[in-house]
Design a protein around this motif. Sequence first.
Motif, PDB file in Angstrom:
ATOM      1  N   PHE A  88       0.846  -1.182   0.000  1.00 19.59           N
ATOM      2  CA  PHE A  88       0.000   0.000   0.000  1.00 19.59           C
ATOM      3  C   PHE A  88       0.890   1.243   0.000  1.00 19.59           C
ATOM      4  O   PHE A  88       1.560   1.529   0.994  1.00 19.59           O
ATOM      5  N   LEU A  89       0.901   1.957  -1.114  1.00 24.25           N
ATOM      6  CA  LEU A  89       1.699   3.183  -1.245  1.00 24.25           C
ATOM      7  C   LEU A  89       0.812   4.379  -1.584  1.00 24.25           C
ATOM      8  O   LEU A  89       1.310   5.444  -1.944  1.00 24.25           O
ATOM      9  N   SER A  90      -0.488   4.242  -1.431  1.00 27.12           N
ATOM     10  CA  SER A  90      -1.438   5.237  -1.924  1.00 27.12           C
ATOM     11  C   SER A  90      -1.344   6.577  -1.208  1.00 27.12           C
ATOM     12  O   SER A  90      -0.999   6.665  -0.031  1.00 27.12           O
ATOM     13  N   THR A  91      -1.707   7.608  -1.972  1.00 26.59           N
ATOM     14  CA  THR A  91      -1.937   8.955  -1.458  1.00 26.59           C
ATOM     15  C   THR A  91      -0.730   9.502  -0.716  1.00 26.59           C
ATOM     16  O   THR A  91      -0.776   9.837   0.472  1.00 26.59           O
ATOM     17  N   CYS A 149      -2.937   3.970  -5.356  1.00 24.14           N
ATOM     18  CA  CYS A 149      -3.757   5.141  -5.670  1.00 24.14           C
ATOM     19  C   CYS A 149      -2.913   6.413  -5.599  1.00 24.14           C
ATOM     20  O   CYS A 149      -2.079   6.568  -4.708  1.00 24.14           O
ATOM     21  N   SER A 150      -3.096   7.318  -6.550  1.00 23.41           N
ATOM     22  CA  SER A 150      -2.410   8.614  -6.580  1.00 23.41           C
ATOM     23  C   SER A 150      -0.892   8.463  -6.543  1.00 23.41           C
ATOM     24  O   SER A 150      -0.197   9.112  -5.750  1.00 23.41           O
ATOM     25  N   LEU A 174      -7.275  -4.716  -5.744  1.00 23.41           N
ATOM     26  CA  LEU A 174      -6.436  -3.908  -6.616  1.00 23.41           C
ATOM     27  C   LEU A 174      -7.023  -2.505  -6.665  1.00 23.41           C
ATOM     28  O   LEU A 174      -8.165  -2.313  -7.077  1.00 23.41           O
ATOM     29  N   ASP A 175      -6.226  -1.509  -6.244  1.00 23.62           N
ATOM     30  CA  ASP A 175      -6.650  -0.110  -6.269  1.00 23.62           C
ATOM     31  C   ASP A 175      -5.603   0.698  -7.023  1.00 23.62           C
ATOM     32  O   ASP A 175      -4.483   0.893  -6.550  1.00 23.62           O
ATOM     33  N   LEU A 176      -5.995   1.153  -8.215  1.00 26.13           N
ATOM     34  CA  LEU A 176      -5.119   2.006  -9.033  1.00 26.13           C
ATOM     35  C   LEU A 176      -5.807   3.339  -9.295  1.00 26.13           C
ATOM     36  O   LEU A 176      -5.516   4.017 -10.299  1.00 26.13           O
ATOM     37  N   ALA A 177      -6.685   3.760  -8.423  1.00 26.48           N
ATOM     38  CA  ALA A 177      -7.469   4.973  -8.635  1.00 26.48           C
ATOM     39  C   ALA A 177      -6.585   6.215  -8.635  1.00 26.48           C
ATOM     40  O   ALA A 177      -5.474   6.238  -8.087  1.00 26.48           O
ATOM     41  N   VAL A 218     -11.841  -4.401  -7.323  1.00 22.74           N
ATOM     42  CA  VAL A 218     -11.083  -3.738  -8.380  1.00 22.74           C
ATOM     43  C   VAL A 218     -11.517  -2.278  -8.396  1.00 22.74           C
ATOM     44  O   VAL A 218     -12.691  -1.968  -8.614  1.00 22.74           O
ATOM     45  N   ILE A 219     -10.553  -1.369  -8.155  1.00 24.91           N
ATOM     46  CA  ILE A 219     -10.832   0.061  -8.129  1.00 24.91           C
ATOM     47  C   ILE A 219      -9.909   0.742  -9.127  1.00 24.91           C
ATOM     48  O   ILE A 219      -8.702   0.858  -8.904  1.00 24.91           O
TER      49      ILE A 219
END
Length: 621
Positions: free
Chosen positions: A249-252, A276-277, A296-299, A350-351
């Motif tokens: 998790f590396l998001s935001t 994400c981001s 999977l979150d690539l938003a 899936v995002i």
Amino acid sequence: MLSPLCHEDECSALLQFKESLIISESKEIDTLYVELRKPSLGNLVDKLTNLKELVLGDVTISSPIPHNLTYLSSLTTLSLSGCDLRGRIPSSLGNITRLIHLDLSFNKLSDELQTFIGTLGSLKELDLLQNNLSGELPNSIGNLASLEQVDLSLNRFLGKVPSSLGNLTQLHWLSLASNDFSGELPASFGNLRSLRTLDVYECKFSGQIPSSLSNLTHLSFLDFSLNNFSGKMDLDIFLVNHKLLYHLFLSTNRLSLLTKATSNTTSHRFRAVSLCSCDLTEIPKFLKIQHHLELLDLASNKINGKVPKWLLDPIIPFNEGNGIYDYSLTMSNKGQMMSYKKIPDILTAVILSSNRFDGEIPTSISNLKGLKILSLADNSLHGHIPSCLGNLTDLESLDLSNNRFSGQIPQQLVELTFLEFFNVSDNHLTGPIPQGKQFATFDKTSFDGNSGFLFSHSSSSILQLLTSLLPCCRHSAMAMSGLLCCNSKKASRSFVRLLRIIYGIHVIQRQLHGPEEANIDCCSWDGVECNENTGHVIKLDLSNSCLQGFINSSSGLFKLVHLEWLDLAFNYFIGSEIPPEIINLSRLSYLNLSSAGFFGQIPSEILELSNLVSLDLCENL
């Protein structure tokens, strides 16, 4: 010499106890709870000075931690999680130098963590999760060389994390999540070579991610989400150094990820990936070889083009090194060898929202039979909404808002009976809205901004949808080092964390097997152990037996006066109070009534069980 048969009166008492209970797989949860006020925790400590284990999780105490805990000089385990404890952690706790496990999580403890913590040299587990602790972490925490698990998350700690944490080389689990730390992550974290879980979610760390973290080759869980980490990060190199990762998790942050990872450079084990981001312009290629991915979150990136078929159709075979992976099974059927495709059901979320995807949704998406959450919002997708989405019968959330879809909403979506959130606002949809079942629960905001519909309203966000999908249990990173109880109070702190793993509960059924006749040897019954010389019942272990019933003062249980060990954990005794007749079991050295549905005041008679070495009353109602 043959062991003596059990005593007739004890056999009758066991049968009486058995007849008062039923076996059931279900539990009706009431809003009941256990209290320790009269007697108080201080009274208990005064009396039961032989205790080595004291576990009172979720017992309502509502007081400060008493200073006389130092009387329990033999204590190795102290668990007071969720006890409504107030005030400071007393420095006298530093005198219990044999402590191995200290759990004060889910309380209202406040003020700074004092330097005395560094005197607990035997400590292996320290859990201070979700209190109101503040101030800077003391450098002395680096003296706890035996520490293996540390959870300081969901407090108000601030300032720089002391570099002395790098001295804890036995650590395999570290969570600092949801605090107010500042500055860079210490480079000394690179010394924590045994670390398997590192969670610094929402900590306000800044600067670059230290290159020394490449030393942490045993990491399986890593969460750096919602910080201010910055700079370019070569994801390829990072993944090569961390081939055991399951969760990433590396998001935001303010990171810019560079990636061209191929199948032979990274872990094939990922179950959850959230980037994400992260300033991505294409879908990282390492995702193509993930056979166990659940989230999977690539938003909120800059990924453009069509959604690749391999992402939404895992049945498609692809090259993996020198071999082929195709989800197939070959077997003999009526003398002929037949090949059957396996329908994968692993991917549950899936995002891909807020990117630049165009084209149509591939109909092959219907192969993702286990999908629960699908968000393709805020892209440039067009065409009709495929009717095959109605085959995703586990779907709980579907967000297709702010695209360029046209045509009608497929009637087949009515069959999605688990659907809790649905949003197709801001498209070009026309025609009637399907009626019935879950569609009767969606308000106008789900359909706003479509020219062919009769009503309009402001659109809602994916964050609103995900807060409605809170699971009853939190996935604790501690689970990476073993199995733990799922505790509803340990809920995740962001939608990314909510979606990490979707769990089921396996109920273990055991029964108290015994004959109907009271003159048959009860020492051979399941869960019963007798003294081999006297024949008296000395141990009764009915934990995880799916028992229901009411235990009152006349229960045959309290006639077993020779009991030394009693374990009724993980049953449901319909809100029974712990009867004062517990005093009849004066020989008990081990008592476990955890997660058994007891409520009310803990009787003062329990203080007279002076032989107790282990007491566990946690997580009752």
